[in-house]
Motif scaffolding. Structure first.
Motif, PDB file in Angstrom:
ATOM      1  N   GLU A  66       7.341 -21.611  71.118  1.00  0.00           N
ATOM      2  CA  GLU A  66       7.385 -20.337  71.841  1.00  0.00           C
ATOM      3  C   GLU A  66       6.988 -20.512  73.300  1.00  0.00           C
ATOM      4  OE1 GLU A  66       5.333 -15.889  71.935  1.00  0.00           O
ATOM      5  OE2 GLU A  66       5.014 -17.180  70.181  1.00  0.00           O
TER       6      GLU A  66
ATOM      7  N   GLU B 201       9.806 -22.065  75.274  1.00  0.00           N
ATOM      8  CA  GLU B 201      10.913 -21.105  75.450  1.00  0.00           C
ATOM      9  C   GLU B 201      10.564 -20.089  76.542  1.00  0.00           C
ATOM     10  OE1 GLU B 201      11.610 -19.401  71.632  1.00  0.00           O
ATOM     11  OE2 GLU B 201      12.778 -21.120  70.901  1.00  0.00           O
ATOM     12  N   ARG B 202       9.335 -19.576  76.498  1.00  0.00           N
ATOM     13  CA  ARG B 202       8.925 -18.597  77.504  1.00  0.00           C
ATOM     14  C   ARG B 202       8.855 -19.231  78.892  1.00  0.00           C
ATOM     15  NH1 ARG B 202       3.905 -15.456  74.780  1.00  0.00           N
ATOM     16  NH2 ARG B 202       3.619 -14.773  76.941  1.00  0.00           N
TER      17      ARG B 202
ATOM     18  N   LYS C 157      10.707 -21.734  79.948  1.00  0.00           N
ATOM     19  CA  LYS C 157      12.093 -21.905  80.401  1.00  0.00           C
ATOM     20  C   LYS C 157      12.648 -20.586  80.937  1.00  0.00           C
ATOM     21  CE  LYS C 157      13.324 -25.714  77.283  1.00  0.00           C
ATOM     22  NZ  LYS C 157      14.088 -26.079  76.055  1.00  0.00           N
ATOM     23  N   GLU C 158      12.345 -19.492  80.249  1.00  0.00           N
ATOM     24  CA  GLU C 158      12.823 -18.176  80.700  1.00  0.00           C
ATOM     25  C   GLU C 158      12.271 -17.839  82.079  1.00  0.00           C
ATOM     26  OE1 GLU C 158      11.633 -15.445  77.686  1.00  0.00           O
ATOM     27  OE2 GLU C 158      13.029 -16.230  76.181  1.00  0.00           O
ATOM     28  N   MET C 159      10.976 -18.126  82.307  1.00  0.00           N
ATOM     29  CA  MET C 159      10.378 -17.814  83.602  1.00  0.00           C
ATOM     30  C   MET C 159      10.961 -18.702  84.692  1.00  0.00           C
ATOM     31  SD  MET C 159       8.519 -15.201  83.757  1.00  0.00           S
ATOM     32  CE  MET C 159       8.371 -15.571  85.499  1.00  0.00           C
TER      33      MET C 159
ATOM     34  N   ALA D   8      13.941 -19.877  84.774  1.00  0.00           N
ATOM     35  CA  ALA D   8      15.264 -19.327  85.068  1.00  0.00           C
ATOM     36  C   ALA D   8      15.150 -18.119  85.989  1.00  0.00           C
ATOM     37  CB  ALA D   8      15.976 -18.944  83.767  1.00  0.00           C
ATOM     38  N   ARG D   9      14.127 -17.296  85.791  1.00  0.00           N
ATOM     39  CA  ARG D   9      13.931 -16.103  86.633  1.00  0.00           C
ATOM     40  C   ARG D   9      13.663 -16.468  88.087  1.00  0.00           C
ATOM     41  NH1 ARG D   9       9.819 -11.769  84.319  1.00  0.00           N
ATOM     42  NH2 ARG D   9      10.457 -10.742  86.246  1.00  0.00           N
TER      43      ARG D   9
ATOM     44  N   GLU E 225      15.895 -23.357  86.718  1.00  0.00           N
ATOM     45  CA  GLU E 225      16.217 -23.810  85.368  1.00  0.00           C
ATOM     46  C   GLU E 225      16.766 -25.242  85.349  1.00  0.00           C
ATOM     47  OE1 GLU E 225      19.553 -20.808  86.420  1.00  0.00           O
ATOM     48  OE2 GLU E 225      17.534 -21.335  87.086  1.00  0.00           O
TER      49      GLU E 225
ATOM     50  N   ALA F 270       6.151 -18.788  88.593  1.00  0.00           N
ATOM     51  CA  ALA F 270       6.582 -18.765  87.187  1.00  0.00           C
ATOM     52  C   ALA F 270       5.384 -18.980  86.265  1.00  0.00           C
ATOM     53  CB  ALA F 270       7.644 -19.841  86.947  1.00  0.00           C
TER      54      ALA F 270
ATOM     55  N   VAL G 255       4.049 -16.224  83.414  1.00  0.00           N
ATOM     56  CA  VAL G 255       4.508 -16.549  82.060  1.00  0.00           C
ATOM     57  C   VAL G 255       3.723 -15.804  80.985  1.00  0.00           C
ATOM     58  CG1 VAL G 255       3.029 -18.571  81.632  1.00  0.00           C
ATOM     59  CG2 VAL G 255       5.362 -18.498  80.679  1.00  0.00           C
TER      60      VAL G 255
ATOM     61  N   GLN H 255       2.795 -12.750  81.280  1.00  0.00           N
ATOM     62  CA  GLN H 255       3.047 -11.320  81.518  1.00  0.00           C
ATOM     63  C   GLN H 255       1.743 -10.596  81.874  1.00  0.00           C
ATOM     64  OE1 GLN H 255       5.033 -10.502  77.714  1.00  0.00           O
ATOM     65  NE2 GLN H 255       6.991 -10.454  78.801  1.00  0.00           N
TER      66      GLN H 255
END
Length: 236
Positions: A118, A121-122, A124-126, A128-129, A133, A154, A158, A160
């Motif tokens: 998890e 994954e989180r 990687k999402e940040m 990308a934002r 990436e 990021a 991450v 939040q």
């Protein structure tokens, strides 16, 4: 309300004599606000940032974060709040040079006990934002200053957090990279992120909604930044 500082004073001992640094600071920051605290070197802004970020404690006064009295929290509780509710962005990035970009961003989630799959994954999402990436396996030494700061943002976001706290976020960057970081802050603010930014540069402070100035340890209510002007224009 995310931040509520009431009559905050801070002194350091120099020998047997207390040396006052902050004088009766009153500061409130609402959820979703973008505030710049501006002041010259030696004004007390770094001390104020350390208190807001729970890296230091006031000598007197009351500090409420997210409605909670910080004086009533244990050291473990303060550490948890720092890790999960406050995202830090520093002038010099504070990235771990031997860890990959992905591992650096995932670090706060590791401390929070999030499972490996998890947290990666989180992270990687940040990344990308913030437009990185394609750099997830790079080391910080392989990045430009602007890219390092985007990694730091990021990492700060991450978990939040309730608050993004930025200390001179463009201080080590060239003008173009600094503008890109400010554009990223504007994007985060438009998504509802609460931002408190410390800076000595008026042109950087103007990116915020509201500006306050600190001089000789005293806070002076300032004016509005460009984002307040833009939003008023959109509303009219």
């Amino acid at each position: 309300m995310v931040l509520d500082l009431r009559d905050i004073c801070k002194s350091y001992m120099q020998g047997k004599e207390p040396v006052p640094v902050l004088h009766h600071i009153q500061l409130q920051v609402e959820e979703g606000e973008y505030l710049a605290i501006m002041g010259p070197s030696g004004s007390g802004k770094s001390t104020l940032m350390n208190i807001i970020g729970l890296l230091d404690k006031q000598t007197s006064g009351d500090y409420f974060f997210d409605g909670q009295d910080m004086a009533q929290c244990s050291d473990n509780q303060l550490s948890t709040i720092r890790n999960q509710k406050i995202g830090f962005v520093f002038q010099n990035f504070n990235l771990l040079p031997r860890q990959s970009v992905l591992e650096n961003v995932a670090l706060p989630l590791l401390y929070a006990g999030v499972r490996k799959k998890e947290r990666l994954e989180r992270a990687k999402e940040m990344l990308a934002r913030v437009g990185l990436e394609e750099r997830i396996q790079f080391k910080p030494t392989q990045l430009s200053g602007g890219q390092k700061q985007r990694v730091a943002i990021a990492r700060a976001m991450v978990s939040q957090p309730r608050l993004l706290l930025a200390d001179e976020p463009t201080g080590a960057l060239d003008t173009r990279s600094g503008e890109q970081v400010m554009e990223l802050f504007a994007q985060l603010h438009s998504e509802g992120v609460t931002i408190v930014m410390i800076t000595h540069e008026p042109e950087i402070a103007r990116h915020a909604q509201r500006i306050v100035t600190i001089r000789d340890g005293m806070l002076e209510q300032g004016g509005f930044g460009e984002r307040r002007t833009e939003q008023e224009g959109d509303a009219s």
